[in-house]
Design an enzyme around this catalytic site. Sequence first.
Site: not given
Ligand code: THU
Length: 161
Positions: A62, A64, A73, A75, A112, A115
């Site tokens: 991920n 940000e 994310c 994925e 999520c 994704c």
């Molecule tokens: N996140 C992911 O990268 N994948 C997931 O399956 C769930 C959430 C990330 C998004 C954000 O950067 C952090 O986790 C918190 O939500």
Amino acid sequence: MKEKKFEFEYEVYDDIGQLAEEDAWLLREAKSVTEQAYAPYSNFHVGAVAMLENGEVVAGTNQENASYPVGICAERVLLGSVATLHPNVAIKSIAISYNSDEIKSDHPISPCGMCRQALLEYETRLKKPIRLILGGMEGNVFIIETANQLLPFAFTKSELG
Ligand code: THU
């Protein structure tokens, strides 16, 4: 009126030690790649690693952003990389793990909603189910045979004619 039910099966393992060798290896890679996540806002570091049908391995984490919705994310970072580096090669399995400074990583997380939609598009595009191997740094591991099971009533390209 008819009532219908949606259900799916998945496998639950007590820990990574119970997995087949290739699955355990992929999950270890996903745990390890969480270190490359850029997650200064949530402190929730996610790693996703794909094993492709041709044996290549691609990772995503991920990423940000100070403008929070810009973050992406692990994925979807992964799917973009796979599509670019290995076009037209199907994904066999994706292992997803996470680490956090604030909570214990002792159970699986699942992708999520956004994704799930992206994973489904990839399955449809390459006409191959993607197995998901979900596990934290420790604890239970779930295996789901195809990502589309996570998104019943999905909107897909077939709706667009
Ligand atoms: N996140 C992911 O990268 N994948 C997931 O399956 C769930 C959430 C990330 C998004 C954000 O950067 C952090 O986790 C918190 O939500």
